[in-house]
Structures are given as structure tokens and as C-alpha cells.
Design a protein around this motif. Structure first.
Motif, mmCIF file in Angstrom:
data_model
loop_
_atom_site.group_PDB
_atom_site.id
_atom_site.type_symbol
_atom_site.label_atom_id
_atom_site.label_comp_id
_atom_site.label_asym_id
_atom_site.label_seq_id
_atom_site.Cartn_x
_atom_site.Cartn_y
_atom_site.Cartn_z
ATOM 1 N N LEU A 39 0.822 -1.188 0.000
ATOM 2 C CA LEU A 39 0.000 0.000 0.000
ATOM 3 C C LEU A 39 0.863 1.249 0.000
ATOM 4 O O LEU A 39 2.000 1.245 0.440
ATOM 5 N N GLY A 40 0.290 2.362 -0.464
ATOM 6 C CA GLY A 40 0.793 3.674 -0.141
ATOM 7 C C GLY A 40 2.054 4.122 -0.845
ATOM 8 O O GLY A 40 2.743 5.019 -0.365
ATOM 9 N N ALA A 41 2.414 3.547 -1.990
ATOM 10 C CA ALA A 41 3.624 3.979 -2.672
ATOM 11 C C ALA A 41 3.350 5.241 -3.478
ATOM 12 O O ALA A 41 2.228 5.503 -3.893
ATOM 13 N N GLY A 73 -9.622 5.227 12.444
ATOM 14 C CA GLY A 73 -10.919 5.783 12.811
ATOM 15 C C GLY A 73 -11.236 5.661 14.280
ATOM 16 O O GLY A 73 -12.391 5.770 14.693
ATOM 17 N N ALA A 74 -10.186 5.459 15.100
ATOM 18 C CA ALA A 74 -10.362 5.318 16.547
ATOM 19 C C ALA A 74 -11.399 4.253 16.876
ATOM 20 O O ALA A 74 -12.262 4.416 17.736
ATOM 21 N N GLY A 75 -11.317 3.133 16.153
ATOM 22 C CA GLY A 75 -12.270 2.049 16.369
ATOM 23 C C GLY A 75 -12.158 1.434 17.748
ATOM 24 O O GLY A 75 -11.155 1.567 18.442
ATOM 25 N N ASP A 85 -7.562 -0.440 1.830
ATOM 26 C CA ASP A 85 -8.144 0.108 3.054
ATOM 27 C C ASP A 85 -8.799 -0.983 3.895
ATOM 28 O O ASP A 85 -8.701 -0.970 5.129
ATOM 29 N N GLU A 86 -9.470 -1.919 3.237
ATOM 30 C CA GLU A 86 -10.106 -3.006 3.971
ATOM 31 C C GLU A 86 -9.072 -3.884 4.666
ATOM 32 O O GLU A 86 -9.268 -4.302 5.812
ATOM 33 N N LEU A 87 -7.971 -4.167 3.983
ATOM 34 C CA LEU A 87 -6.930 -4.987 4.581
ATOM 35 C C LEU A 87 -6.317 -4.285 5.782
ATOM 36 O O LEU A 87 -6.129 -4.906 6.842
ATOM 37 N N ALA A 88 -5.997 -3.013 5.638
ATOM 38 C CA ALA A 88 -5.409 -2.278 6.759
ATOM 39 C C ALA A 88 -6.374 -2.223 7.947
ATOM 40 O O ALA A 88 -5.967 -2.410 9.106
ATOM 41 N N ALA A 89 -7.646 -1.988 7.673
ATOM 42 C CA ALA A 89 -8.629 -1.926 8.758
ATOM 43 C C ALA A 89 -8.754 -3.275 9.460
ATOM 44 O O ALA A 89 -8.874 -3.336 10.692
#
Length: 376
Positions: A5-7, A174-176, A257-261
Motif C-alpha cells: 500500500l501507499g507507494a 478511525g479510533a475504532g 483500506d479493507e486490509l489495513a482496517a
């Protein structure tokens, strides 16, 4: 390395900016490659289209071809081979490297994989490594352990440049709310050759019993893609999880995003590797503050020696379950998912990545510049 992610965006075009180094990277379109070549003094040529492949697919890399290199000799200054060679014959690889030499391009090789996770029989790939390392003007790898193995097996010195950040800058959980019971997961992905699914499930089943006996409550999940490479093995995974009392989650490939979450909600992640060398998944977990239980294969432990990677015996060895249980008990004492301490840890690691990623990009630019100047 699947977690990528994020490159930063890929530099396009072969036109030279003043003072820039033009690199043919194999592949160019991989996020790891984009990250380590993000220095403004480096321009990476885009991956050539692959005949018969969907748009955006870089493999097998069309740039690692003698004819292509001869046709584009004036468009670049250097060739950097990362991965994607395994489908080529040894003669094809030799011809491509010879063409790079004729074009006046220095050759850099980064050894990401010594034991290739996509292959069962390593013999052809090891022969390719021999050719690449013999003919490279410079060698790079990700960990001191891998550098030592390259030195021992191929008598080449490799510059160690650690893996860059994977988590997208600015990502937030998201401070889950933290799960009531700590959650541990092992990801079998699509059952590629480097994954040892039966041994992982057996070790987790035994670890679950050990943890319960010690009064440690934990939820253990096994994640499997809804489309796998081996239907019979997938069926066996279902049977083993049911018999072992483990929760099996079957789903499609997650978005970044789903994987990171998902990973951010874990108390720990157990790597299901039977063989391999380095792990992008491990790097993503580190970015997210998630402790990793890593079997003693390859050089996983060397990626981070700060206590966040907990080494255990290979998962197919006797006693692996007890070893995993002990590692998980330690992992679950680290900052928990959804807590202020975990978020603070993620923030500190993001700050550290700013420094280490800048060092990595500068190291690549300096290496390229040195090789080009040496060849003039």
C-alpha cells in the motif's frame, strides 16, 4: 510481497530531466519499486505493455528482453532487476543482461527472494539468481541475514536497504473500538506454494489449547481466499479448521483500506509461511503496530528486531503449537488494537518511516550515480 500500500506515483516517460538518472526497473509498476525510486533525481521508465496481457499487468516483464533493450538503449542509463524473472529461460536472462552491457547500462539486482514464495521447485530460480548475481554491477537486499546468505552462497557483497513503508500516509483506524477478546489471524491467501496451510492450522489448534490452559482468552481466525489455487487443499483447510475449533473466514481479495482496517483490529498476526525470504505482509503489520509471529524461515526476523516480530520454529516442526502459544502470549502484552497506546505506536512508526524511507531513496540514487560515473 503481496501487501503493498501507499507507494508514490510512478514516474512516466523516458525524457531526461536535467540531472536525472533514467532507470529501467523490472518491474517499474510495483509499489515497492516506486517507493525506493521516489528520489527526484531518479526517473523510472514505465513497464512496456505485455503482449496478450490486460492493461497494467507487468509480468512477465517485457523490458527484460535483449531486443527491447537494444531498441531502447538510448532511453535509459541503468537496469535494476527486482523480481519477475522466474518464467524466463536461463538463456533469455543471459541475453538480456548481455544486451544491457552492450547498451552501456550498469545492472543492479535486488535480492528480494532467495526461496521464492510462488514456487515449489526452486532449482530454476536458484540458477537464475546465480546468473544475476554473477553479472550484476551491484547487489542490494533487505536484511543483514539475506546479505550474509548471498555472501555465503554466491560470494557477492549486498548493500542492505530495509523495506520501505507500506501503509498509506495519513491512514487512520478511525479510533475504532478494541475487540472484547483479543483476535489473532493467520492468512492463507490463495494457497500459493509458500504457504503451509495444514501445518499452520495444526500449530494454531495446539496453540489455542495451550492458551486456554493458561487462562488466556483469544479468538483465532484462519483467512482463506474464496478463489484458491488448490481446491482439494482448500477443502482440507475447511475440515481442519472445523476439527480444530478455529474460525474460518473465506472472502475475496480485500482492498488496501479493507486490509489495513482488518489487520489493525488484530492483537497479533501469525504468518503461515512454509518457505520464503522476506515479507511485505510483515511490513504492513509493523506499520499498523500489530505484533507478528513469524516461523523461522528466510530472514523474516531480521526485518524488525525491536520485539515486534516474535520468531517461532517452522510450523511443521514438533512443538510448533507450544512455541506459537508462547509467542502469542508475549504478543498480547503489546499495545492492544483500538487503544490509545496502539495509535501512539502507529504514529511513532510513521515518523520513523519518514526517515528510513528517505534514506532508502537516497541510497538508491547514490548507488545509481556511482555506477553510472564508474562506467563513463
Amino acid at each position: 510481497m503481496e501487501a503493498t500500500l501507499g507507494a508514490p506515483p510512478l514516474a512516466v516517460g523516458s525524457a531526461r530531466r536535467a540531472g536525472t538518472i533514467r532507470v529501467v526497473a523490472v518491474p517499474a509498476g510495483h509499489p515497492y519499486v516506486r517507493a525506493v525510486t521516489a528520489d527526484r533525481g531518479v526517473t523510472v521508465l514505465p513497464d512496456p505493455p505485455v503482449l496478450g496481457a490486460p492493461a497494467g499487468q507487468w509480468w512477465p516483464p517485457a523490458a527484460l528482453d535483449a531486443s527491447w533493450i537494444e531498441q531502447h538503449a538510448a532511453d535509459a542509463d541503468l537496469l535494476h532487476v527486482h523480481f519477475g524473472t522466474e518464467s524466463f529461460t536461463l538463456d533469455h536472462l543471459r541475453s538480456a543482461l548481455d544486451a544491457a552491457r552492450q547498451a552501456g547500462w550498469p545492472v543492479v539486482v535486488t535480492v528480494h527472494d532467495i526461496d521464492h514464495p510462488q514456487l515449489r521447485d526452486q532449482s530454476h530460480y536458484v540458477a537464475q539468481l546465480g546468473i544475476l548475481l554473477e553479472r550484476a554491477d551491484a547487489v542490494v537486499t533487505l536484511t543483514p541475514g539475506a546479505a550474509a546468505e548471498v555472501r555465503r552462497r554466491w560470494h557477492r557483497e549486498a548493500q542492505v536497504v530495509p523495506h520501505p513503508r507500506i501503509l498509506a500516509p495519513g491512514w487512520s483506524d478511525g479510533a475504532g473500538v478494541a475487540p472484547h477478546t483479543p483476535r489473532v489471524a493467520a492468512h492463507l491467501k490463495d494457497l500459493r506454494p509458500g504457504i503451509d496451510a495444514p501445518s499452520t492450522i495444526a500449530a494454531l489448534t495446539a496453540a489455542s489449547r495451550h492458551l486456554r490452559a493458561d487462562g488466556i482468552e483469544v479468538e483465532i481466525e484462519v483467512h482463506l481466499r474464496d478463489r484458491t489455487r488448490d481446491a482439494a487443499l482448500a477443502a482440507r483447510v475447511r475440515e481442519l479448521c472445523t476439527a480444530g475449533g478455529l474460525t474460518l473466514v473465506e472472502q475475496g481479495r480485500l482492498t488496501d483500506d479493507e486490509l489495513a482496517a482488518h489487520l489493525a483490529r488484530l492483537g497479533a498476526c501469525v504468518l503461515a509461511y512454509g518457505h520464503g525470504t522476506h515479507s511485505g505482509w510483515l511490513e504492513l503489520c509493523w506499520d499498523l503496530g500489530v505484533p507478528v509471529v513469524a516461523p523461522a524461515v528466510g530472514h523474516l526476523r531480521d526485518q524488525h528486531r525491536d520485539g515486534s516480530v516474535l520468531p517461532v520454529v517452522p510450523l511443521d516442526q514438533p512443538g510448533a503449537g507450544a512455541d506459537v502459544a508462547q509467542a502469542l502470549a508475549i504478543a498480547l502484552t503489546q499495545p492492544a488494537a483500538g487503544t490509545r497506546d496502539r495509535r501512539a505506536l502507529v504514529g511513532r512508526r510513521a515518523e520513523a518511516r519518514v526517515v528510513t524511507d528517505r534514506v532508502a531513496t537516497e541510497a538508491h540514487r547514490a548507488l545509481y550515480q556511482r555506477l553510472i560515473e564508474a562506467g563513463r
